[in-house]
Design an enzyme around this catalytic site. Sequence first.
Site, PDB file in Angstrom:
ATOM      1  CB  SER A 143     -19.355 -21.778   9.302  1.00 21.63           C
ATOM      2  OG  SER A 143     -19.690 -20.415   9.266  1.00 21.63           O
ATOM      3  CE  LYS A 183     -13.856 -21.533   9.541  1.00 23.02           C
ATOM      4  NZ  LYS A 183     -15.260 -21.585  10.004  1.00 23.02           N
ATOM      5  CB  SER A 218     -16.868 -18.903   7.818  1.00 24.70           C
ATOM      6  OG  SER A 218     -16.892 -19.764   8.952  1.00 24.70           O
TER       7      SER A 218
END
Lengths: 66, 456
Positions: B183, B83, B159
């Site tokens: 997330s 990420k 996310s």
Amino acid sequence: MSEHDEESGARDEAVVIATARDVGLTIDASCLPGVVANRVLLRRYAALVHGFALPDTCEPAFEYRP
Amino acid sequence: MTVPDMIDSSDALAIAAEIRQGRRSAVAVMTATIAAIEVRDRPFNSVTRIFGPRAVAEAERIDRRIAAGDDPGPLAGVPFGVKDLFDVAGEVTTAGSVVLRESPPATHDAAIVARLRAAGAIPVASLNMDEFAYGFATDNAHYGITRNPHDPARLAGGSSGGSAAAVAAGLLPLTLGSDTNGSIRVPASLCGVWGLKPTFGGVPREGAYPFVASLDVVGPFAGTLDGLRVAYEILAGEPMPALPAAADLRVARLGGWFGANMSEPLARAIDAVAAHLGGLETVELPEVARARAASFLISAAEGGTLHLPRLRRQALRYDPATRDRLIAGALLPSGTLVQAHRFRAWFREQVHALFRSVDVLIAPATVGEAPLIDQPTIVVDGQVVSARANLGLYTQPLSLAGVPVLSAPLLGTGGLPLGLQLIAAPGREAALFALAGALAGAGLAGRVPAPVAKER
């Protein structure tokens, strides 16, 4: 939008602008509707949290250990 | 194009075994991985940058070590993605924003990137996310939306949406994400892959761009349960205790808040899990709505305050959706934040009380399948509410408690992926892996192959 809604919206915007000023933040007019909408949401969550009676001995979990 | 011929590109341990035993070179795996991303990620937009030359150079080093008789580690040559909030030495960490794009490159790897590298794995790509990790959709004004590999008309969740979608699409066997309010668990559920939110504080966050210090947890996604387990042990820096026998675990189903509002297919799938486990007692946590509210408020206040100095100078450079949430959070009264933290201390005691009689709780990860990208609302408790804001309905309350949660992709749902949260007491990840293994062994859980992966 009713007259009441308009008044409420204007009041929310005024509160946001004044509160932001307290922390040195100037909010661009284009951001105001989104900030106000988020503030309304957070106020609902705040009401839930404040609506629960906790004992005075309950300390904040700032250094939380699960 | 596939990673290596005849190797399951979603299986990190199979890839490592091929490389360690000399049946495949790390360079061949890496070049095939890069080619696969370049060709097959376009419909999904899970990857934001490919670390091409350096990843190939690292693969060459792995091959040289193997040729010299060294052991490069259990994940030798395994490509992984991060990420875009984890530091990778020499790369700029954007946290999904243009606001940080001019920052100097990171001087060190994030702690968990370094741990994976020490185990032989190689970072090959950064992955899309909601700006500053504040969202459940991976719809990013700067880097675009990440689409669900099972249906590109649908959200991947967020996310850490790029991290889940890259595994779901079969592009990477292992990725890293972060979970503040869900997330990791939400995108793992919507994309049909395995994901783990470890116990709060159990895996180091150094080198991960912060969002909410009180709630942030970093963890892995993987295409196989064994891959997830090995990755977790490497990230945690030590092996887990021996897994308990699944039959010895006291498992219960979370009801109340966690039993309402879920879709029929999801309810049926969880019924099937419960039936397989011999019919489960349903237990309830108290005051879940307030727990979710507290998690929301802590996130808004801490996230907003973190960004306040930059919001004073360059608010208009932020993604509008993130900016407005952060500003509203920065304006919250201190009394509200303190009360939310006091409630958290109270809620912790309720969670611990429940785990005195239960080892693992099960609960849905989301209310149902991935929403369509243009679907603005869902119905919760009879009210029409924002679909995106409510993707964390079942994950946020558990974030407040800081307990470990494994998101297991359910099989046999007959449609789009659906995920199940397996929840344990702090530090009891071994119980989660034991139960997940039993569900996988029974054919009730496992990575759901995306249509594009099936076509390969």
